[in-house]
Design an enzyme around this catalytic site. Structure first.
Site, PDB file in Angstrom:
ATOM      1  CB  SER A  55      -1.672   9.614   1.114  1.00  8.87           C
ATOM      2  OG  SER A  55      -1.418  10.486   0.045  1.00  8.87           O
ATOM      3  CG  HIS A 112      -4.682   7.529   4.741  1.00  5.82           C
ATOM      4  ND1 HIS A 112      -3.406   7.432   5.231  1.00  5.82           N
ATOM      5  CD2 HIS A 112      -4.587   7.264   3.416  1.00  5.82           C
ATOM      6  CE1 HIS A 112      -2.578   7.122   4.255  1.00  5.82           C
ATOM      7  NE2 HIS A 112      -3.266   6.998   3.148  1.00  5.82           N
ATOM      8  CD  GLU A 138      -2.655   7.250   9.177  1.00  3.21           C
ATOM      9  OE1 GLU A 138      -2.599   7.447   7.933  1.00  3.21           O
ATOM     10  OE2 GLU A 138      -1.649   7.268   9.890  1.00  3.21           O
ATOM     11  CG  ASN A 169       1.753   7.631   3.452  1.00  2.44           C
ATOM     12  OD1 ASN A 169       2.164   6.548   3.035  1.00  2.44           O
ATOM     13  ND2 ASN A 169       0.578   8.123   3.105  1.00  2.44           N
TER      14      ASN A 169
HETATM   15  N1  3HC Z   1     -10.710  -6.629  -4.017  1.00  4.37           N
HETATM   16  C1  3HC Z   1     -11.054  -7.740  -3.324  1.00  4.37           C
HETATM   17  N2  3HC Z   1     -10.157  -8.687  -2.987  1.00  4.37           N
HETATM   18  C2  3HC Z   1      -8.879  -8.522  -3.409  1.00  4.37           C
HETATM   19  C3  3HC Z   1      -8.464  -7.390  -4.138  1.00  4.37           C
HETATM   20  C4  3HC Z   1      -9.449  -6.414  -4.440  1.00  4.37           C
HETATM   21  N3  3HC Z   1      -9.133  -5.298  -5.093  1.00  4.37           N
HETATM   22  N4  3HC Z   1      -7.136  -7.514  -4.389  1.00  4.37           N
HETATM   23  C5  3HC Z   1      -6.724  -8.648  -3.825  1.00  4.37           C
HETATM   24  N5  3HC Z   1      -7.773  -9.266  -3.232  1.00  4.37           N
HETATM   25  C6  3HC Z   1      -7.748 -10.495  -2.420  1.00  4.37           C
HETATM   26  C7  3HC Z   1      -7.527 -11.727  -3.233  1.00  4.37           C
HETATM   27  O1  3HC Z   1      -8.744 -12.249  -3.680  1.00  4.37           O
HETATM   28  C8  3HC Z   1      -6.848 -12.665  -2.244  1.00  4.37           C
HETATM   29  O2  3HC Z   1      -7.820 -13.287  -1.412  1.00  4.37           O
HETATM   30  P1  3HC Z   1      -7.450 -14.693  -0.643  1.00  4.37           P
HETATM   31  O3  3HC Z   1      -6.482 -14.346   0.439  1.00  4.37           O
HETATM   32  O4  3HC Z   1      -8.754 -15.144  -0.108  1.00  4.37           O
HETATM   33  O5  3HC Z   1      -6.863 -15.594  -1.673  1.00  4.37           O
HETATM   34  C9  3HC Z   1      -6.044 -11.731  -1.393  1.00  4.37           C
HETATM   35  O6  3HC Z   1      -6.599 -10.421  -1.558  1.00  4.37           O
HETATM   36  C10 3HC Z   1      -4.619 -11.738  -1.834  1.00  4.37           C
HETATM   37  O7  3HC Z   1      -4.587 -11.424  -3.222  1.00  4.37           O
HETATM   38  P2  3HC Z   1      -3.769 -12.256  -4.321  1.00  4.37           P
HETATM   39  O8  3HC Z   1      -3.686 -13.699  -3.934  1.00  4.37           O
HETATM   40  O9  3HC Z   1      -4.318 -11.914  -5.659  1.00  4.37           O
HETATM   41  O10 3HC Z   1      -2.344 -11.618  -4.327  1.00  4.37           O
HETATM   42  P3  3HC Z   1      -1.358 -11.393  -3.150  1.00  4.37           P
HETATM   43  O11 3HC Z   1      -1.375 -12.502  -2.170  1.00  4.37           O
HETATM   44  O12 3HC Z   1      -0.106 -11.025  -3.844  1.00  4.37           O
HETATM   45  O13 3HC Z   1      -1.949 -10.099  -2.410  1.00  4.37           O
HETATM   46  C11 3HC Z   1      -2.129  -7.811  -2.008  1.00  4.37           C
HETATM   47  C12 3HC Z   1      -2.147  -8.898  -3.060  1.00  4.37           C
HETATM   48  C13 3HC Z   1      -3.395  -7.931  -1.143  1.00  4.37           C
HETATM   49  C14 3HC Z   1      -2.155  -6.493  -2.762  1.00  4.37           C
HETATM   50  C15 3HC Z   1      -0.857  -7.998  -1.125  1.00  4.37           C
HETATM   51  O14 3HC Z   1       0.280  -8.113  -1.931  1.00  4.37           O
HETATM   52  C16 3HC Z   1      -0.646  -6.885  -0.155  1.00  4.37           C
HETATM   53  O15 3HC Z   1      -1.242  -6.833   0.903  1.00  4.37           O
HETATM   54  N6  3HC Z   1       0.271  -5.942  -0.502  1.00  4.37           N
HETATM   55  C17 3HC Z   1       0.579  -4.783   0.294  1.00  4.37           C
HETATM   56  C18 3HC Z   1      -0.467  -3.742   0.029  1.00  4.37           C
HETATM   57  C19 3HC Z   1      -0.224  -2.500   0.827  1.00  4.37           C
HETATM   58  O16 3HC Z   1       0.731  -2.357   1.564  1.00  4.37           O
HETATM   59  N7  3HC Z   1      -1.134  -1.557   0.644  1.00  4.37           N
HETATM   60  C20 3HC Z   1      -1.014  -0.270   1.266  1.00  4.37           C
HETATM   61  C21 3HC Z   1      -0.406   0.672   0.284  1.00  4.37           C
HETATM   62  S1  3HC Z   1      -0.157   2.236   0.997  1.00  4.37           S
HETATM   63  C22 3HC Z   1      -1.599   3.047   0.758  1.00  4.37           C
HETATM   64  O17 3HC Z   1      -2.528   2.596   0.141  1.00  4.37           O
HETATM   65  C23 3HC Z   1      -1.677   4.396   1.375  1.00  4.37           C
HETATM   66  C24 3HC Z   1      -1.234   5.532   0.511  1.00  4.37           C
HETATM   67  O18 3HC Z   1      -1.377   6.708   1.246  1.00  4.37           O
HETATM   68  C25 3HC Z   1       0.154   5.456  -0.039  1.00  4.37           C
END
Ligand code: 3HC
Length: 292
Positions: A127, A148, A160, A198
């Protein structure tokens, strides 16, 4: 088009990101060797992958048969030499410490078949660690590149792709194609602190923490402003908990040090929470409370 260069993928590190990457590689049809020094970590990783594949099958995103066929493509290893024996690409996903990543890559160089060294791609999931700096320690820096991924890996479509100052176009092209084969979108960026993701995300999160710290609004209100007003799927404070407050602080420090600009100063509240061990979802407590 099938990737002519990549037939076998080795992933070193089976934590959250490692298991997510193994999941998408296996689902895309690649044989995957997942390596971790801890047997326990490998067991948890396989359980998590199975759970997430099953969830995808239940939601009809994949066929039920794909749960078992994908799982069958993943072999686990605690021995690095065995895990990398026929790898066309090694994706390293160990914790974000330059010294640790350097150590792991030097171990990989020692253990890899010398005949394969010249053609094996060295990808690091990072990251904020500089690809050029990491590549200083390897024999073929032209083969080293940043991939990334974003959490949760099976859901987020971005990878990325970070080019270090010596990364070759050939390495980029192979990794770009692989990323598309994984069903993801590769975005090419250069090796600056925090890359693009980031550099933009963390100051936003840090600013949200400042808003909380200064009493502009309570945590729920700050998060709702961003979910309801800007259509972010999670508010910045909940997202910080999800990412890990230690990870957020580490990235802010990288930006602060890299740009020597006070605008990247980590919020004192962020430091305080990390000092207290309130790191977010993984410890059960961050800005919110979680079950662990
Ligand atoms: N594997 C497979 N599918 C998954 C999953 C996983 N680990 N986690 C969630 N899902 C699927 C669910 O099945 C659901 O599918 P659907 O749309 O068909 O119903 C969908 O993703 C949405 O999940 P939920 O309904 O359980 O819950 P939410 O609607 O609250 O979504 C989330 C959860 C996908 C995590 C959403 O809140 C989100 O996109 N959050 C933002 C995540 C983000 O910004 N990530 C980047 C972080 S930064 C990073 O990683 C980089 C680092 O350098 C800091």
């Amino acid at each position: 088009m099938h990737n002519q260069h990549i037939h076998s993928i080795t992933i070193v590190g089976a934590g959250t990101m490692g298991n997510g990457i193994a999941h998408v590689c296996a689902m895309a049809g690649f044989p995957v060797k997942l390596m971790d020094s801890s047997e326990g970590q490998l067991r948890v990783a396989l359980q998590t992958i199975k759970k997430n594949l099953t969830r995808m099958a239940e939601k009809q995103k994949i066929k039920p048969i794909e749960v078992s066929t994908s799982l069958a493509r993943i072999q686990t290893y605690t021995n690095i030499k065995q895990a990398i024996s026929d790898a066309d690409i090694v994706i390293e996903v160990v914790p974000e410490q330059l010294s640790l990543k350097k150590l792991v890559w030097s171990q990989i160089e020692q253990d890899i078949d010398p005949k394969r060294l010249k053609q094996t791609i060295f990808a690091t999931n990072t990251s904020s660690i500089s690809i050029s700096e990491l590549a200083e320690g390897v024999t073929h820096p032209e083969n080293m590149i940043g991939m990334h991924f974003f959490n949760p890996v099976p859901v987020m479509s971005l990878v990325e792709i970070i080019l270090g100052n010596k990364t070759s176009e050939q390495t980029f092209k192979t990794v770009e194609l692989l990323t598309r084969e994984l069903g993801k979108t590769p975005i090419r960026v250069h090796d600056f602190p925090g890359f693009v993701s980031n550099r933009i995300l963390m100051p936003m999160i840090n600013e949200a923490i400042y808003a909380l710290h200064e009493g502009v609004a309570d945590k729920e209100a700050i998060d709702q402003v961003m979910t309801l007003g800007m259509a972010h799927p999670m508010g910045p404070l909940r997202l910080a908990d999800f990412i890990g407050l230690d990870v957020c602080l580490n990235i802010m420090n990288v930006l602060h040090k890299g740009f020597q600009d006070a605008k990247y100063t980590p919020c004192p509240l962020l430091r305080e929470m990390v000092d207290k061990g309130h790191l977010g979802n993984k410890t059960g407590r961050g800005f919110y409370i979680y079950e662990v």
